[in-house]
Scaffold this motif. Structure first.
Motif, PDB file in Angstrom:
ATOM      1  N   ILE A  75       0.878  -1.173   0.000  1.00 29.26           N
ATOM      2  CA  ILE A  75       0.000   0.000   0.000  1.00 29.26           C
ATOM      3  C   ILE A  75       0.908   1.214   0.000  1.00 29.26           C
ATOM      4  N   GLN A  76       0.823   2.012  -1.050  1.00 28.91           N
ATOM      5  CA  GLN A  76       1.654   3.206  -1.189  1.00 28.91           C
ATOM      6  C   GLN A  76       0.764   4.427  -1.349  1.00 28.91           C
ATOM      7  N   ASN A  77       0.931   5.367  -0.446  1.00 24.37           N
ATOM      8  CA  ASN A  77       0.110   6.592  -0.470  1.00 24.37           C
ATOM      9  C   ASN A  77      -1.374   6.252  -0.490  1.00 24.37           C
ATOM     10  N   GLY A  78      -1.721   5.224   0.255  1.00 21.72           N
ATOM     11  CA  GLY A  78      -3.115   4.833   0.373  1.00 21.72           C
ATOM     12  C   GLY A  78      -3.668   4.042  -0.788  1.00 21.72           C
ATOM     13  N   ARG A  79      -2.821   3.715  -1.770  1.00 24.68           N
ATOM     14  CA  ARG A  79      -3.287   3.003  -2.948  1.00 24.68           C
ATOM     15  C   ARG A  79      -2.621   1.626  -3.032  1.00 24.68           C
ATOM     16  N   PRO A  80      -3.337   0.649  -3.590  1.00 24.98           N
ATOM     17  CA  PRO A  80      -2.785  -0.705  -3.648  1.00 24.98           C
ATOM     18  C   PRO A  80      -1.749  -0.874  -4.749  1.00 24.98           C
ATOM     19  N   ILE A  81      -0.735  -1.672  -4.464  1.00 22.74           N
ATOM     20  CA  ILE A  81       0.229  -2.123  -5.454  1.00 22.74           C
ATOM     21  C   ILE A  81      -0.031  -3.604  -5.679  1.00 22.74           C
ATOM     22  N   LEU A  82      -0.403  -3.945  -6.880  1.00 21.80           N
ATOM     23  CA  LEU A  82      -0.766  -5.319  -7.219  1.00 21.80           C
ATOM     24  C   LEU A  82       0.438  -6.027  -7.823  1.00 21.80           C
ATOM     25  N   ASN A  83       0.729  -7.227  -7.320  1.00 21.12           N
ATOM     26  CA  ASN A  83       1.829  -8.028  -7.861  1.00 21.12           C
ATOM     27  C   ASN A  83       1.284  -9.397  -8.247  1.00 21.12           C
TER      28      ASN A  83
ATOM     29  N   SER B 256       5.981 -11.194   2.272  1.00 26.69           N
ATOM     30  CA  SER B 256       6.798  -9.988   2.134  1.00 26.69           C
ATOM     31  C   SER B 256       5.930  -8.899   1.541  1.00 26.69           C
ATOM     32  N   GLY B 257       6.280  -7.674   1.825  1.00 33.13           N
ATOM     33  CA  GLY B 257       5.475  -6.565   1.326  1.00 33.13           C
ATOM     34  C   GLY B 257       5.248  -5.545   2.425  1.00 33.13           C
ATOM     35  N   ALA B 258       4.712  -4.404   2.057  1.00 33.08           N
ATOM     36  CA  ALA B 258       4.457  -3.308   2.989  1.00 33.08           C
ATOM     37  C   ALA B 258       2.994  -2.922   2.864  1.00 33.08           C
ATOM     38  N   TYR B 259       2.156  -3.557   3.658  1.00 38.17           N
ATOM     39  CA  TYR B 259       0.712  -3.366   3.522  1.00 38.17           C
ATOM     40  C   TYR B 259       0.071  -2.956   4.848  1.00 38.17           C
TER      41      TYR B 259
END
Length: 347
Positions: free
Chosen positions: A71-79, A121-124
């Protein structure tokens, strides 16, 4: 791979390979859940196929798409590993129309498709309620019943959200689940949405504890691997703790009908510990299916859990030996790794 070979599905008491397609029922005691999207098969020299290939199997009830890993700047990063690389112009958000078509085809065959947040792993992190409510708006508009010009899967509407939280500050996930529940209710109509979770087996699971105690879940598939309480310790003392999780379901959970699924690795390379053979899985199922809230089997993951033909009639969990060729293997291609790959889920 064009024809899906069914994976890890348990004994005849849980599923029968080749059964007719049926619509997903959250209260069923015979659900089979599979994760898809991380190409974990690359660890064994294979390659995970398209989602629609796996949906041809009639025994799988739910696919959890892995992952919203950040989650970056309140938006999801999809992998989604090697499955999708295109992004919307000026954004980091994946644009995957082919996967959207696959999702709709899977849903037409009776499957539920949920988007999974988290991974090993990840920053959520969602540190507070305000962050949780804001992120619920994002999830609703991008993946569920809302609207946006940057929906990763186009007009495909997913069936819910899975929480696979394994790190971070997660107090805000209570507000996320509650906000999504409010949106589900306000949307009305015939479509049902679901909230699921994949805690690790030590109880209480520290990453998901607040949400599991304070919010409503439909299914919880517990990771009984990579920990002292995993399936590999069944029968070796009291550490295998399915009964503890069933007690949570009946005494702590807001939803007293929540189903608890037995989460197991799909085969070699899927976990550090907990990879077991068909006979051992059948022995475990013979015990845990007697619990009131037992709901079936979850496996990690679609690409790593091929079927072995000797077990095709009933017992479908199989640790593939050298005589069991991995159906996804493509010797001419090199493995594609995902930044969120996780053959081992650990505390």
């Amino acid at each position: 791979m064009k024809l899906f070979r069914s994976a890890l599905y348990a004994a005849s008491t849980v599923v029968l390979l080749g059964q007719s397609v049926r619509a997903f029922d959250p209260l069923s005691r015979t659900n089979v859940v599979n994760y898809w999207g991380q190409n974990s098969a690359s660890y064994a020299g294979g390659k995970e196929g398209d989602l629609v290939d796996y949906c041809q199997d009639g025994t799988v009830s739910v696919f959890a798409m892995a992952f919203i890993s950040q989650i970056q700047n309140g938006r999801p990063i999809l992998n989604l590993a090697n499955h999708c690389a295109q992004t919307f112009p000026g954004t980091t958000l994946l644009n995957c129309p082919k996967i959207g078509q696959d999702i709709k085809a899977c849903q037409a065959s009776g499957k539920a498709i949920v988007i999974s947040i988290g991974g090993a792993s990840g920053a959520y992190s969602l540190p507070d309620a305000a962050a949780g409510r804001a992120f619920a708006d994002q999830i609703w508009d991008l993946f569920l019943g809302g609207s946006s010009g940057t929906r990763p899967f186009g007009d495909a509407v997913l069936d819910g959200v899975d929480l696979d939280l394994e790190s971070g500050q997660n107090a805000g996930y209570v507000a996320l689940v509650d906000s999504l529940r409010a949106k589900f209710a306000a949307a009305g109509g015939a479509r049902r949405y679901y909230i699921t979770a994949a805690p690790q087996c030590p109880y209480p699971d520290r990453a998901t504890k607040d949400a599991l105690e304070q919010s409503w879940f439909d299914l919880v598939w517990v990771q009984f691997y990579n920990n002292y309480c995993g399936v590999n310790n069944f029968g070796l003392g009291s550490s295998f703790n399915f009964a503890t999780w069933n007690n949570w379901a009946t005494t702590v959970s807001l939803n007293k009908n929540v189903r608890i699924l037995l989460g197991v690795p799909g085969g070699p390379g899927a976990a550090g510990t907990g990879v077991i053979d068909a006979a051992r899985l059948n022995n475990i199922l013979a015990e845990v299916q007697s619990h009131s809230n037992f709901g079936g089997v979850m496996m990690w993951d679609a690409g790593i859990a091929p079927s072995c033909s000797p077990y095709r009639a009933y017992a479908s969990y199989c640790v593939c030996s050298s005589k069991c060729r991995h159906p996804n293997r493509d010797p001419s291609s090199s493995p594609t790794w995902s930044v969120t790959r996780r053959p081992q889920r650990r505390l």
